[in-house]
Design an enzyme around this catalytic site. Structure first.
Site, PDB file in Angstrom:
ATOM      1  N   ILE A  11       0.785  -1.324  -0.224  1.00  0.00           N
ATOM      2  CA  ILE A  11       0.294   0.319  -0.077  1.00  0.00           C
ATOM      3  C   ILE A  11       0.870   1.312   0.164  1.00  0.00           C
ATOM      4  O   ILE A  11       0.182   2.239  -0.800  1.00  0.00           O
ATOM      5  CB  ILE A  11      -1.081  -0.503   1.557  1.00  0.00           C
ATOM      6  CG1 ILE A  11      -1.677   1.210   0.769  1.00  0.00           C
ATOM      7  CG2 ILE A  11      -0.078   0.516   1.931  1.00  0.00           C
ATOM      8  CD1 ILE A  11      -3.379   0.856   1.521  1.00  0.00           C
ATOM      9  N   VAL A  33       1.756  -3.093   8.473  1.00  0.00           N
ATOM     10  CA  VAL A  33       1.317  -2.201   7.662  1.00  0.00           C
ATOM     11  C   VAL A  33       1.886  -0.607   7.999  1.00  0.00           C
ATOM     12  O   VAL A  33       2.104  -0.206   7.295  1.00  0.00           O
ATOM     13  CB  VAL A  33       0.276  -1.796   7.045  1.00  0.00           C
ATOM     14  CG1 VAL A  33      -0.909  -2.151   7.375  1.00  0.00           C
ATOM     15  CG2 VAL A  33      -0.089  -1.545   6.027  1.00  0.00           C
ATOM     16  N   ASP A  34       1.648  -0.826   9.441  1.00  0.00           N
ATOM     17  CA  ASP A  34       1.874   0.834  10.337  1.00  0.00           C
ATOM     18  C   ASP A  34       3.056   0.826   9.803  1.00  0.00           C
ATOM     19  O   ASP A  34       3.864   2.192  10.176  1.00  0.00           O
ATOM     20  CB  ASP A  34       1.340   0.174  12.212  1.00  0.00           C
ATOM     21  CG  ASP A  34       1.064   2.025  12.529  1.00  0.00           C
ATOM     22  OD1 ASP A  34       1.499   2.813  12.034  1.00  0.00           O
ATOM     23  OD2 ASP A  34       1.218   1.650  13.902  1.00  0.00           O
ATOM     24  N   THR A 123      -6.414  -7.834  10.062  1.00  0.00           N
ATOM     25  CA  THR A 123      -6.548  -9.513  10.386  1.00  0.00           C
ATOM     26  C   THR A 123      -4.308  -9.645  10.365  1.00  0.00           C
ATOM     27  O   THR A 123      -4.320 -10.938   9.427  1.00  0.00           O
ATOM     28  CB  THR A 123      -6.729 -10.216   8.402  1.00  0.00           C
ATOM     29  OG1 THR A 123      -5.868  -8.888   7.410  1.00  0.00           O
ATOM     30  CG2 THR A 123      -8.181  -9.241   7.517  1.00  0.00           C
TER      31      THR A 123
HETATM   32  N1  AR6 Z   1       0.712  -2.989   2.660  1.00  0.00           N
HETATM   33  C1  AR6 Z   1      -0.745  -3.710   2.001  1.00  0.00           C
HETATM   34  N2  AR6 Z   1      -1.077  -4.389   3.649  1.00  0.00           N
HETATM   35  C2  AR6 Z   1       0.106  -5.311   4.503  1.00  0.00           C
HETATM   36  C3  AR6 Z   1       1.305  -4.275   4.068  1.00  0.00           C
HETATM   37  C4  AR6 Z   1       2.245  -3.224   3.216  1.00  0.00           C
HETATM   38  N3  AR6 Z   1       3.072  -2.327   3.221  1.00  0.00           N
HETATM   39  N4  AR6 Z   1       2.100  -4.534   5.300  1.00  0.00           N
HETATM   40  C5  AR6 Z   1       1.223  -5.609   5.785  1.00  0.00           C
HETATM   41  N5  AR6 Z   1       0.402  -5.772   5.278  1.00  0.00           N
HETATM   42  P1  AR6 Z   1      -1.176  -5.535  10.404  1.00  0.00           P
HETATM   43  P2  AR6 Z   1      -3.598  -5.076  12.326  1.00  0.00           P
HETATM   44  C6  AR6 Z   1      -1.401  -6.325   5.767  1.00  0.00           C
HETATM   45  O1  AR6 Z   1      -0.356  -7.011  11.297  1.00  0.00           O
HETATM   46  O2  AR6 Z   1      -3.528  -7.009  12.671  1.00  0.00           O
HETATM   47  C7  AR6 Z   1       0.393  -2.742  14.231  1.00  0.00           C
HETATM   48  O3  AR6 Z   1       1.721  -3.073  14.649  1.00  0.00           O
HETATM   49  C8  AR6 Z   1      -0.502  -7.580   6.543  1.00  0.00           C
HETATM   50  O4  AR6 Z   1      -0.659  -8.849   5.470  1.00  0.00           O
HETATM   51  O5  AR6 Z   1      -0.500  -4.172  10.265  1.00  0.00           O
HETATM   52  O6  AR6 Z   1      -4.647  -4.690  12.019  1.00  0.00           O
HETATM   53  C9  AR6 Z   1      -0.120  -1.173  14.579  1.00  0.00           C
HETATM   54  O7  AR6 Z   1       0.740  -0.607  15.164  1.00  0.00           O
HETATM   55  C10 AR6 Z   1      -2.618  -7.837   7.490  1.00  0.00           C
HETATM   56  O8  AR6 Z   1      -3.564  -8.694   6.439  1.00  0.00           O
HETATM   57  O9  AR6 Z   1      -2.712  -4.951  11.155  1.00  0.00           O
HETATM   58  C11 AR6 Z   1      -1.192  -2.254  16.147  1.00  0.00           C
HETATM   59  O10 AR6 Z   1      -0.381  -2.606  17.342  1.00  0.00           O
HETATM   60  C12 AR6 Z   1      -2.983  -6.063   7.344  1.00  0.00           C
HETATM   61  O11 AR6 Z   1      -1.115  -5.934   6.502  1.00  0.00           O
HETATM   62  C13 AR6 Z   1      -1.323  -3.520  14.542  1.00  0.00           C
HETATM   63  O12 AR6 Z   1      -0.414  -3.815  14.130  1.00  0.00           O
HETATM   64  C14 AR6 Z   1      -3.326  -5.957   8.861  1.00  0.00           C
HETATM   65  O13 AR6 Z   1      -1.664  -6.513   9.133  1.00  0.00           O
HETATM   66  C15 AR6 Z   1      -2.451  -3.587  14.454  1.00  0.00           C
HETATM   67  O14 AR6 Z   1      -2.862  -4.771  13.492  1.00  0.00           O
END
Ligand code: AR6
Length: 172
Positions: A11, A33-34, A123
């Protein structure tokens, strides 16, 4: 009305008016992603998050805030906080997740932003079941788009193949 597009990828590379970050309530960054958004966007994003924290406190689950996109190709980053699976009942979690999509889009509309890209909120580390999350996300986005004409395009940007295949199936 608006259109929905499905994309497989990172993203942080999206040229959209806004990309959405799956943040946590602290707004101070994290993994997944954060982490990717803050790394690619640079320190200006965290600086604005700090200001929001100072002025408004933590961001509750289901709510959304907006900052600069720093060095990213997007114009803005909308930070929303998904539910942690298991913390509420499944129905309450669905409602909080739907609120993330709805409130992010309402914020985008209020800024005149026409294209919004979403990751698959909750997710990853937050362990929301992927198929259930996809159904909630698609339902919330469709309902929002049907009732307005500010936002013209919503992109679901799936990073992992499992989510991509689920969205492909559910979007038909
Ligand atoms: N682009 C798009 N999607 C992504 C990317 C990317 N570069 N990297 C990962 N994903 P998560 P949550 C997807 O864990 O479950 C953080 O530490 C990944 O495959 O990022 O909402 C925050 O600070 C997955 O499907 O977010 C919070 O503490 C999706 O992003 C916590 O994680 C969400 O995974 C939030 O957890």
């Amino acid at each position: 009305m608006g259109t929905i597009r499905l994309i497989k990828g990172d993203i942080t590379k999206e040229r959209a008016d806004a990309i959405v970050n799956a943040a946590n309530s602290s707004l101070m960054g994290g993994g997944g992603v954060d982490g990717a958004i803050h790394r690619a966007g640079g320190p200006a994003i965290l600086e604005e998050c700090r200001t929001i924290r100072r002025e408004c406190g933590e961001c509750p689950s289901g709510q959304a805030v907006i900052t600069t996109a720093g060095n990213l190709p997007a114009l803005k980053v909308i930070h929303t906080v998904g539910p942690v699976w298991g913390r509420q009942t499944p129905d309450e979690s669905d409602e909080l997740l739907a609120a993330c999509y709805r409130n992010s889009l309402a914020l985008a509309a209020s800024y005149g932003l026409k294209s919004v890209a979403f990751p698959n909120i909750s997710t990853g580390v937050y362990h929301f079941p992927k198929e259930r999350a996809a159904a909630v996300a698609i339902g919330a986005v469709r309902a929002f788009l049907a009732g307005q004409d500010e936002v013209e395009e919503v992109r679901f940007v799936c990073f992992d193949d499992e989510n991509y295949q689920l969205y492909k199936m559910l979007l038909g």
